[in-house]
Design a protein around this motif. Sequence first.
Motif, PDB file in Angstrom:
ATOM      1  N   THR A  15       0.867  -1.175  -0.168  1.00 31.31           N
ATOM      2  CA  THR A  15       0.088   0.157   0.018  1.00 31.31           C
ATOM      3  C   THR A  15       0.840   1.181  -0.138  1.00 31.31           C
ATOM      4  OG1 THR A  15      -0.256  -0.134   2.433  1.00 31.31           O
ATOM      5  CG2 THR A  15      -1.969  -0.932   1.118  1.00 31.31           C
ATOM      6  N   ILE A  16       1.994   1.372   0.580  1.00 32.84           N
ATOM      7  CA  ILE A  16       2.632   2.224   0.547  1.00 32.84           C
ATOM      8  C   ILE A  16       3.528   2.457  -0.675  1.00 32.84           C
ATOM      9  CG2 ILE A  16       5.100   3.064   1.386  1.00 32.84           C
ATOM     10  CD1 ILE A  16       4.591   1.630   3.974  1.00 32.84           C
ATOM     11  N   ILE A  18       1.953   1.705  -3.500  1.00 33.07           N
ATOM     12  CA  ILE A  18       0.646   2.366  -4.399  1.00 33.07           C
ATOM     13  C   ILE A  18       0.537   3.610  -3.914  1.00 33.07           C
ATOM     14  CG2 ILE A  18      -1.645   2.112  -4.553  1.00 33.07           C
ATOM     15  CD1 ILE A  18      -1.367  -1.124  -4.275  1.00 33.07           C
ATOM     16  N   LYS A  19       0.826   4.280  -2.884  1.00 37.06           N
ATOM     17  CA  LYS A  19       0.312   5.573  -2.344  1.00 37.06           C
ATOM     18  C   LYS A  19       1.565   6.510  -2.916  1.00 37.06           C
ATOM     19  CE  LYS A  19      -1.363   7.779   1.643  1.00 37.06           C
ATOM     20  NZ  LYS A  19      -1.565   7.672   3.055  1.00 37.06           N
ATOM     21  N   LYS A  20       2.783   6.042  -2.978  1.00 36.43           N
ATOM     22  CA  LYS A  20       3.611   6.692  -3.770  1.00 36.43           C
ATOM     23  C   LYS A  20       3.553   7.082  -5.004  1.00 36.43           C
ATOM     24  CE  LYS A  20       7.573   5.458  -0.554  1.00 36.43           C
ATOM     25  NZ  LYS A  20       8.883   4.691  -0.328  1.00 36.43           N
ATOM     26  N   ALA A  21       3.248   5.839  -5.855  1.00 34.76           N
ATOM     27  CA  ALA A  21       3.070   6.246  -7.179  1.00 34.76           C
ATOM     28  C   ALA A  21       1.668   6.827  -7.473  1.00 34.76           C
ATOM     29  CB  ALA A  21       2.532   4.771  -7.721  1.00 34.76           C
ATOM     30  N   TYR A  22       0.678   6.956  -6.750  1.00 33.06           N
ATOM     31  CA  TYR A  22      -0.512   7.549  -6.903  1.00 33.06           C
ATOM     32  C   TYR A  22      -0.130   9.215  -6.723  1.00 33.06           C
ATOM     33  CZ  TYR A  22      -4.570  10.301  -5.793  1.00 33.06           C
ATOM     34  OH  TYR A  22      -5.512  11.301  -5.444  1.00 33.06           O
ATOM     35  N   ARG A  23       0.740   9.508  -5.748  1.00 36.73           N
ATOM     36  CA  ARG A  23       0.964  10.818  -5.489  1.00 36.73           C
ATOM     37  C   ARG A  23       1.854  11.513  -6.517  1.00 36.73           C
ATOM     38  NH1 ARG A  23       2.392  11.099   0.877  1.00 36.73           N
ATOM     39  NH2 ARG A  23       0.084  10.971   1.650  1.00 36.73           N
ATOM     40  N   LYS A  24       2.695  10.594  -6.902  1.00 34.61           N
ATOM     41  CA  LYS A  24       3.573  11.260  -8.152  1.00 34.61           C
ATOM     42  C   LYS A  24       2.657  11.571  -9.264  1.00 34.61           C
ATOM     43  CE  LYS A  24       7.581   9.475 -10.940  1.00 34.61           C
ATOM     44  NZ  LYS A  24       8.330   8.590 -11.323  1.00 34.61           N
ATOM     45  N   LEU A  25       1.764  10.601  -9.729  1.00 35.03           N
ATOM     46  CA  LEU A  25       1.010  10.718 -10.963  1.00 35.03           C
ATOM     47  C   LEU A  25       0.050  11.690 -10.715  1.00 35.03           C
ATOM     48  CD1 LEU A  25       0.404   7.109 -12.065  1.00 35.03           C
ATOM     49  CD2 LEU A  25       1.920   8.913 -13.120  1.00 35.03           C
ATOM     50  N   ILE A  53      -7.674   0.245  -5.629  1.00 34.89           N
ATOM     51  CA  ILE A  53      -6.342  -0.740  -5.120  1.00 34.89           C
ATOM     52  C   ILE A  53      -6.135  -0.450  -3.764  1.00 34.89           C
ATOM     53  CG2 ILE A  53      -6.207  -1.604  -7.530  1.00 34.89           C
ATOM     54  CD1 ILE A  53      -3.621  -0.060  -7.609  1.00 34.89           C
ATOM     55  N   SER A  54      -6.149   0.896  -3.421  1.00 35.88           N
ATOM     56  CA  SER A  54      -5.583   1.174  -2.161  1.00 35.88           C
ATOM     57  C   SER A  54      -6.428   0.461  -0.860  1.00 35.88           C
ATOM     58  CB  SER A  54      -5.591   2.739  -2.007  1.00 35.88           C
ATOM     59  OG  SER A  54      -6.936   3.302  -1.940  1.00 35.88           O
TER      60      SER A  54
END
Length: 86
Positions: A15-16, A18-25, A53-54
């Motif tokens: 989940t970490i 996923i969260k990093k990828a989401y914030r970047k995009l 997915i989060s």
Amino acid sequence: MDYFEQLGVSRSSSTIDIKKAYRKLANKYHPDRNDGTEAKEKFQLIQQAYDVISDPKKRAVYLKQNYTVITNPREVADSFWDSALS
């Protein structure tokens, strides 16, 4: 398109990650930061993918319902037999 592909993460990502990828995009495609015509649509798709997915419950349902991309046929067979025998 697959939600994991939209965020650029693998199905086994934490989940970490996923969260990093989401914030970047999200920073890249947010309508306030990006004036492109596709930015708003892309941001909405990213948001929808992250919402699913989060959340562990939504992610489990998504993974069970979505076998369109089979990376390892053995996993699918094992999953089938586990659920059939339980």
